[in-house]
Design a protein around this motif. Structure first.
Motif, PDB file in Angstrom:
ATOM      1  N   ALA A  98      35.899  72.780  62.710  1.00 32.09           N
ATOM      2  CA  ALA A  98      35.342  71.833  61.531  1.00 32.09           C
ATOM      3  C   ALA A  98      35.845  72.269  60.231  1.00 32.09           C
ATOM      4  N   VAL A  99      35.837  73.502  59.921  1.00 31.74           N
ATOM      5  CA  VAL A  99      36.405  74.160  58.762  1.00 31.74           C
ATOM      6  C   VAL A  99      37.958  73.586  58.520  1.00 31.74           C
ATOM      7  N   ALA A 100      38.685  74.023  59.535  1.00 30.20           N
ATOM      8  CA  ALA A 100      39.984  73.807  59.373  1.00 30.20           C
ATOM      9  C   ALA A 100      40.455  72.432  59.191  1.00 30.20           C
ATOM     10  N   ALA A 101      39.457  71.496  60.145  1.00 31.87           N
ATOM     11  CA  ALA A 101      40.027  69.983  59.686  1.00 31.87           C
ATOM     12  C   ALA A 101      39.383  69.754  58.422  1.00 31.87           C
ATOM     13  N   TRP A 102      38.300  69.890  57.786  1.00 35.18           N
ATOM     14  CA  TRP A 102      37.938  69.738  56.503  1.00 35.18           C
ATOM     15  C   TRP A 102      39.154  70.143  55.353  1.00 35.18           C
ATOM     16  N   ALA A 103      39.500  71.351  55.579  1.00 38.12           N
ATOM     17  CA  ALA A 103      40.268  71.934  54.564  1.00 38.12           C
ATOM     18  C   ALA A 103      41.791  71.163  54.789  1.00 38.12           C
ATOM     19  N   ALA A 104      42.046  70.664  55.856  1.00 36.72           N
ATOM     20  CA  ALA A 104      43.237  69.918  55.938  1.00 36.72           C
ATOM     21  C   ALA A 104      42.978  68.265  55.558  1.00 36.72           C
ATOM     22  N   GLY A 105      42.029  68.016  55.103  1.00 27.79           N
ATOM     23  CA  GLY A 105      41.684  66.752  54.532  1.00 27.79           C
ATOM     24  C   GLY A 105      41.269  65.713  55.270  1.00 27.79           C
ATOM     25  N   ILE A 106      40.730  66.243  56.445  1.00 27.18           N
ATOM     26  CA  ILE A 106      39.859  65.336  57.365  1.00 27.18           C
ATOM     27  C   ILE A 106      38.674  65.088  57.309  1.00 27.18           C
ATOM     28  N   ARG A 107      38.244  64.084  56.308  1.00 31.11           N
ATOM     29  CA  ARG A 107      37.216  64.080  55.869  1.00 31.11           C
ATOM     30  C   ARG A 107      36.576  62.560  55.966  1.00 31.11           C
ATOM     31  N   GLU A 108      37.614  61.531  55.964  1.00 34.80           N
ATOM     32  CA  GLU A 108      36.997  60.270  55.725  1.00 34.80           C
ATOM     33  C   GLU A 108      37.182  59.381  57.151  1.00 34.80           C
ATOM     34  N   ASP A 109      36.573  58.208  57.471  1.00 32.77           N
ATOM     35  CA  ASP A 109      36.624  57.373  58.434  1.00 32.77           C
ATOM     36  C   ASP A 109      38.097  57.520  59.023  1.00 32.77           C
ATOM     37  N   GLY A 110      38.397  57.610  60.166  1.00 21.72           N
ATOM     38  CA  GLY A 110      39.866  57.545  60.801  1.00 21.72           C
ATOM     39  C   GLY A 110      40.624  58.516  60.577  1.00 21.72           C
ATOM     40  N   ASP A 111      40.113  59.685  59.876  1.00 25.40           N
ATOM     41  CA  ASP A 111      40.863  60.963  59.655  1.00 25.40           C
ATOM     42  C   ASP A 111      40.940  61.620  61.221  1.00 25.40           C
ATOM     43  N   ALA A 112      42.150  62.403  61.559  1.00 25.95           N
ATOM     44  CA  ALA A 112      42.319  63.106  62.926  1.00 25.95           C
ATOM     45  C   ALA A 112      43.041  64.295  62.598  1.00 25.95           C
ATOM     46  N   ALA A 113      42.592  65.318  63.410  1.00 21.60           N
ATOM     47  CA  ALA A 113      43.087  66.680  63.221  1.00 21.60           C
ATOM     48  C   ALA A 113      43.477  67.266  64.620  1.00 21.60           C
ATOM     49  N   ASP A 114      44.482  67.842  64.800  1.00 19.01           N
ATOM     50  CA  ASP A 114      44.692  68.681  66.066  1.00 19.01           C
ATOM     51  C   ASP A 114      44.749  70.012  65.624  1.00 19.01           C
ATOM     52  N   SER A 115      43.520  70.722  65.900  1.00 16.78           N
ATOM     53  CA  SER A 115      43.182  72.183  65.382  1.00 16.78           C
ATOM     54  C   SER A 115      43.710  73.063  66.641  1.00 16.78           C
ATOM     55  N   ALA A 301      36.932  74.573  42.230  1.00 16.14           N
ATOM     56  CA  ALA A 301      38.188  73.563  42.768  1.00 16.14           C
ATOM     57  C   ALA A 301      37.645  72.066  42.715  1.00 16.14           C
ATOM     58  N   PRO A 302      38.505  71.446  42.540  1.00 16.05           N
ATOM     59  CA  PRO A 302      38.131  69.865  42.663  1.00 16.05           C
ATOM     60  C   PRO A 302      37.773  69.626  44.014  1.00 16.05           C
ATOM     61  N   ALA A 303      36.732  68.546  44.078  1.00 19.68           N
ATOM     62  CA  ALA A 303      36.160  68.282  45.468  1.00 19.68           C
ATOM     63  C   ALA A 303      37.273  67.724  46.358  1.00 19.68           C
ATOM     64  N   ASP A 304      38.380  67.216  45.865  1.00 21.81           N
ATOM     65  CA  ASP A 304      39.389  66.433  46.724  1.00 21.81           C
ATOM     66  C   ASP A 304      40.391  67.222  47.001  1.00 21.81           C
ATOM     67  N   ALA A 305      40.377  68.605  46.794  1.00 14.63           N
ATOM     68  CA  ALA A 305      41.325  69.640  47.016  1.00 14.63           C
ATOM     69  C   ALA A 305      41.194  69.988  48.528  1.00 14.63           C
ATOM     70  N   VAL A 306      42.753  69.956  49.092  1.00 13.20           N
ATOM     71  CA  VAL A 306      42.924  70.180  50.868  1.00 13.20           C
ATOM     72  C   VAL A 306      44.396  71.176  50.676  1.00 13.20           C
ATOM     73  N   LEU A 307      44.593  71.513  51.698  1.00 17.21           N
ATOM     74  CA  LEU A 307      45.547  72.383  51.992  1.00 17.21           C
ATOM     75  C   LEU A 307      46.749  71.646  52.297  1.00 17.21           C
ATOM     76  N   PRO A 308      47.993  71.827  51.785  1.00 18.97           N
ATOM     77  CA  PRO A 308      48.967  70.768  51.960  1.00 18.97           C
ATOM     78  C   PRO A 308      49.661  70.651  53.266  1.00 18.97           C
ATOM     79  N   ALA A 309      49.921  69.553  53.716  1.00 23.18           N
ATOM     80  CA  ALA A 309      50.602  69.017  54.725  1.00 23.18           C
ATOM     81  C   ALA A 309      51.970  68.532  54.854  1.00 23.18           C
ATOM     82  N   ALA A 310      52.859  68.706  55.492  1.00 22.69           N
ATOM     83  CA  ALA A 310      54.172  68.298  55.614  1.00 22.69           C
ATOM     84  C   ALA A 310      54.338  67.260  56.730  1.00 22.69           C
ATOM     85  N   PRO A 311      54.681  66.145  56.545  1.00 26.54           N
ATOM     86  CA  PRO A 311      55.203  64.992  57.837  1.00 26.54           C
ATOM     87  C   PRO A 311      55.921  65.716  58.788  1.00 26.54           C
ATOM     88  N   LEU A 312      55.684  65.456  60.005  1.00 26.54           N
ATOM     89  CA  LEU A 312      56.586  65.886  61.131  1.00 26.54           C
ATOM     90  C   LEU A 312      57.294  64.559  61.362  1.00 26.54           C
TER      91      LEU A 312
END
Length: 343
Positions: A98-115, A301-312
Motif C-alpha cells: 500500500a505504501v509503495a503504491a501510494w508513493a508511486a502516485g497510485i492515489r486516484e480512481d483508476g490508478d494501478a500499481a504492480d508492486s 513535502a507537497p501533498a502531490d509529491a511522488v516517486l518519479p516513474a519512467a514510461p516503459l
C-alpha cells in the motif's frame, strides 16, 4: 503469557515514542479489523468477536490511528541517542504494498500499481464502492489507500518468490548472465504456472501447483518460461479486476526493489500485458515512500509529491493473446493443476 501484541512496524514506533499504535492498513492485515461499508469512516477499534476467535482482547493490541495521525514524538532518550531533534513526530506509513503504491502516485480512481517483492500485488484504486462478494469470490482483498480516501482492490501472486526458487534450484547457473541473455528475447512458446503453494487469485485453488507447459531446451529457456508465466498471471489478475471494477487502468506502474528493475521481466511485460507501463526508479520504494508519507504529513513535502516513474515502451507480441488463452486454459484444468513442478 502475552502482555501486548505488536507488528514489527508498531514495535519500532513503540521503541521510538513509548506509544503502541498501528496504521489502519496494518490493522487490516491482522484480519481482526473490519473494513466499513464503502464511504464509511474507518473504525479505530479491533473487532471483539474476531479477536475472541484467537483468544485475544482489544486491550492487548495497539490502538488504531486515523490516517495521517502520528504515533507520537521521539522520547528524549531516543532523540539524544539518534541525534534527531527532540519532539520529532513519528508516523507509521502502512502495509508495504500500500505504501509503495501510494508513493508511486497510485492515489486516484483508476490508478494501478504492480508492486513487486517476494510477493506481487496488483493494486487498483477506486472512488466507487467495490463489490465485496465479487472480490472475495476471486480471492482478492478490498482495502483502503494509506490516506483512507479511496478503496482499493488488491490481488496477490508469487512474484519474486518464483524467480528466487528457480535460482536456488539451479545453483550451477549464473542467473545474472541468463537474465541479460533474455533481455532482447521474445516470450517463446513455454510458460510456467506460477503456483508454488496454490493459487490465491483469480479462481482460488489451494491445490494448484507450479507446472511447466512446453519444452524449453536450455536453462535460459526455463527461466524465461517462469517470467512468461508471471507476466500472464499478472494479465489474468488485471483482466479479472477490470471485470470487477468495470474499467481498465490507463497505465500500470511497476514499483518495487530488484524485481521491479529486472529488464528481462519488464520487457516481457511490455509484450504480454495490455496497456502502457511505467517503472518507478527508486530501489527501496517502501522505505522511500514511508519517508515521503511522513514528510507530507509534516508539511515538509507537497501533498502531490511522488516517486518519479519512467514510461516503459510497449511492444505487444503478435501471439500474446494466444499465449494468454493457453495459460488460462492450463491453469484452470483441475486434473493437471497439481501435476509436475517448475524445472
Amino acid at each position: 503469557m502475552l502482555a501486548r501484541w505488536a507488528g514489527a512496524a508498531d514495535f519500532v514506533a513503540f521503541v521510538l515514542t513509548g506509544s503502541l499504535a498501528t496504521d489502519h492498513t496494518l490493522a487490516g492485515r491482522t484480519m481482526a479489523h473490519r473494513l466499513p461499508p464503502a464511504g464509511g469512516e474507518l473504525g479505530q477499534e479491533f473487532d471483539d468477536d474476531l479477536l475472541a476467535l484467537a483468544g485475544l482482547t482489544a486491550e492487548r493490541l495497539p490502538r488504531i490511528l486515523r490516517p495521517g495521525d502520528p504515533v507520537g514524538s521521539l522520547t528524549p532518550e531516543v532523540a539524544e541517542a539518534t541525534g534527531l531533534a527532540p519532539g520529532t513526530r513519528v508516523h507509521i506509513a502502512g502495509h508495504d504494498h500500500a505504501v509503495a503504491a501510494w508513493a508511486a502516485g497510485i492515489r486516484e480512481d483508476g490508478d494501478a500499481a504492480d508492486s513487486l517483492g517476494t510477493t506481487e500485488a496488483l493494486v487498483r484504486v477506486s472512488r466507487n464502492p467495490i463489490d465485496r462478494r465479487a472480490a472475495l469470490t476471486e480471492g482478492m482483498s478490498v482495502t483502503r489507500t494509506v490516506t483512507g480516501r479511496h478503496e482499493s482492490l488488491v490481488a496477490g501472486a508469487a512474484g519474486g518468490a518464483m524467480i528466487a526458487r528457480w535460482i536456488v534450484a539451479h545453483p550451477e547457473k549464473d542467473a545474472d548472465v541468463l537474465f541479460r541473455a533474455l533481455e532482447p528475447e521474445g516470450p517463446g512458446e513455454a510458460f510456467v504456472l506460477p503456483y508454488p503453494r496454490g493459487r490465491q487469485t483469480p479462481r482460488p485453488d489451494p491445490m494448484a501447483r507450479d507446472r511447466l507447459v512446453g519444452t524449453p531446451e536450455t536453462a535460459a529457456g526455463h527461466l524465461r518460461a517462469v517470467l512468461v508465466g508471471l507476466c500472464l498471471q499478472l494479465r489474468w489478475m488485471e483482466e479479472t479486476q477490470n471485470q470487477i471494477l468495470g474499467s481498465a487502468p490507463a497505465r500500470l506502474t511497476v514499483v518495487g526493489g530488484t524485481a521491479a528493475h529486472n529488464a528481462a521481466w519488464n520487457r516481457l511485460k511490455s509484450r504480454l500485458v495490455d496497456g502502457p507501463l511505467a517503472v518507478v526508479g527508486a530501489h527501496e520504494p517502501v522505505a522511500s515512500g514511508a519517508a515521503l508519507f511522513a514528510a507530507v504529513q509534516c508539511s515538509a513535502a507537497p501533498a502531490d509529491a511522488v516517486l518519479p516513474a519512467a514510461p516503459l515502451p510497449s511492444h505487444p507480441h503478435r501471439r500474446a493473446d494466444d499465449l494468454y488463452r493457453a495459460f488460462v486454459d492450463a491453469a484452470t484444468q483441475p486434473a493437471l493443476s497439481s501435476a509436475g513442478s517448475t524445472p
